[in-house]
Write an enzyme that holds these catalytic residues in place. Structure first.
Site, PDB file in Angstrom:
ATOM      1  CE  LYS A  36      35.993  44.385  45.337  1.00 48.58           C
ATOM      2  NZ  LYS A  36      34.511  44.382  45.159  1.00 48.58           N
ATOM      3  CE  LYS A  92      34.501  40.044  44.841  1.00 45.09           C
ATOM      4  NZ  LYS A  92      34.268  40.497  43.455  1.00 45.09           N
ATOM      5  CB  SER A 108      29.683  39.519  38.496  1.00 46.24           C
ATOM      6  OG  SER A 108      30.807  38.694  38.727  1.00 46.24           O
ATOM      7  CB  VAL A 119      41.165  42.012  33.677  1.00 46.05           C
ATOM      8  CG1 VAL A 119      41.812  41.205  34.801  1.00 46.05           C
ATOM      9  CG2 VAL A 119      42.234  42.610  32.767  1.00 46.05           C
ATOM     10  CD  GLU A 144      41.941  41.072  39.449  1.00 49.72           C
ATOM     11  OE1 GLU A 144      42.736  40.114  39.415  1.00 49.72           O
ATOM     12  OE2 GLU A 144      42.284  42.230  39.714  1.00 49.72           O
TER      13      GLU A 144
END
EC number: 1.1.1.94
Length: 332
Positions: free
Chosen positions: A106, A192, A255, A280, A282
């Protein structure tokens, strides 16, 4: 029974490998970290990413790229966006037959502003490319791996790839819809993450539900504006790959993007927050890409612009919130 190679041993790749194995498929995971490979083969766990999960005993792992390539004709590309082109190129150099690529990344590539399917398409010679698709939506790995009900979308320019993805992954706890809008599904998943970091900042500062709701709503407006400019169907952003993914990523401590934002809102530096998370995120890279892409396309994205200033120009989070609230009067 289908053979599938999963490239990447992070949380979501591992959770989906488990889904595939439980669905009766032969699954081989590839990763660079030999300790992680040995742990999965010996203990059937991946504790760095899914601390308490016991994985299907039929999943095997390897660090041998050639073995991973030769194992299957379907590849699940579960890699960070910034690693996708490099690994896809390495795969291409060893291919001798057509393969189908399904990715779950993503992000948007820095510099080129390309979506992940475009990065893969660039890297794989046409004679070896049997199709590229994406699986995306509101799907925390921590919930998928313990069989919490989850619903996602499969998309590709090739409807056969979308249907194949649906058939491979769908079961009694993972529902998969097909969606014809590859651009929209990929952009929804990537964009998002920007709003999720901003949402974490709002929570970390201690602002209330009003601010959180406004941020997600105006964030969705930004996503839709840029998405439409890039050729997506605006209705896609009202589906699983859009608002569905946005809600789950903006409201959960599962998240990474929300967690990073929360730490920033609490006053931590980005370096400090990332060192504590050791994963990581994103949203950092996507913010950089989208900030420049929006300027190139002349799309108004004030939340993205504000977050860029926080992440890359060391502007305080409260100053950015103040600037957002004091923007010129507009109609919605």
């Amino acid at each position: 029974m289908t053979k599938i190679t999963v490239f990447g041993m992070g949380s979501f790749g591992t959770a989906l490998a488990n889904v595939l194995a439980e669905n009766g498929h032969d699954v081989l995971m590839w990763g660079k970290n030999q300790d992680a490979v040995d742990e999965l083969n010996t203990c059937h766990t991946n504790k760095k990413y899914l601390k308490y999960a016991k994985l299907d005993v039929n999943i095997i792992a390897t660090s041998d790229m050639t073995k991973a390539i030769q194992f299957a004709d379907i590849y699940l590309m579960a890699l960070p966006t910034k690693a996708m082109r490099e690994v896809a190129t390495q795969i291409n150099d060893k291919l001798t037959s057509k393969k189908t690529f399904i990715h779950v990344a993503k992000g948007i590539e820095n510099g080129t502003f390309k979506r992940v399917s475009e990065m893969i398409e660039d890297s794989i010679s046409p004679e070896y490319n049997a199709g590229i698709g994406v699986l995306s939506g509101p799907s925390h790995a921590e919930e998928v791996v313990v069989k919490q009900p989850t619903t996602v979308a499969a998309s590709s320019k090739d409807k056969n790839v979308s249907k194949l993805t649906q058939d491979l992954f769908m079961n009694d706890y993972l529902r998969v819809y097909t969606n014809d809008d590859l651009i929209g599904v990929e952009l929804g998943g990537a964009l998002k993450n920007i709003i999720a970091v901003a949402s974490g900042i709002v929570a970390g500062i201690g602002y209330g539900d009003n601010a959180k709701a406004a941020l997600m709503t105006r964030g969705l407006a930004e996503i839709s504006r840029l998405g439409e400019k890039l050729g997506a169907d605006p209705m896609t952003f009202l589906g699983l790959g859009g608002i569905g993914d946005l809600i789950v990523t903006c409201t959960s401590t599962h998240s990474r993007n929300f967690t990073l934002g929360y730490k920033l809102g609490q006053g931590e530096s980005m370096d400090q927050a990332l060192s504590e998370m050791n994963m990581v995120v994103e949203g950092i890279y996507t913010t950089k890409s989208v900030y420049h892409l929006a300027k190139e396309k002349n799309v108004d994205m004030p939340i993205t612009n504000a977050l860029y200033r926080v992440l890359f120009e060391n502007i305080s989070v409260k100053e950015c919130v103040k600037d957002l609230m004091e923007r010129d009067k507009k109609s919605e």
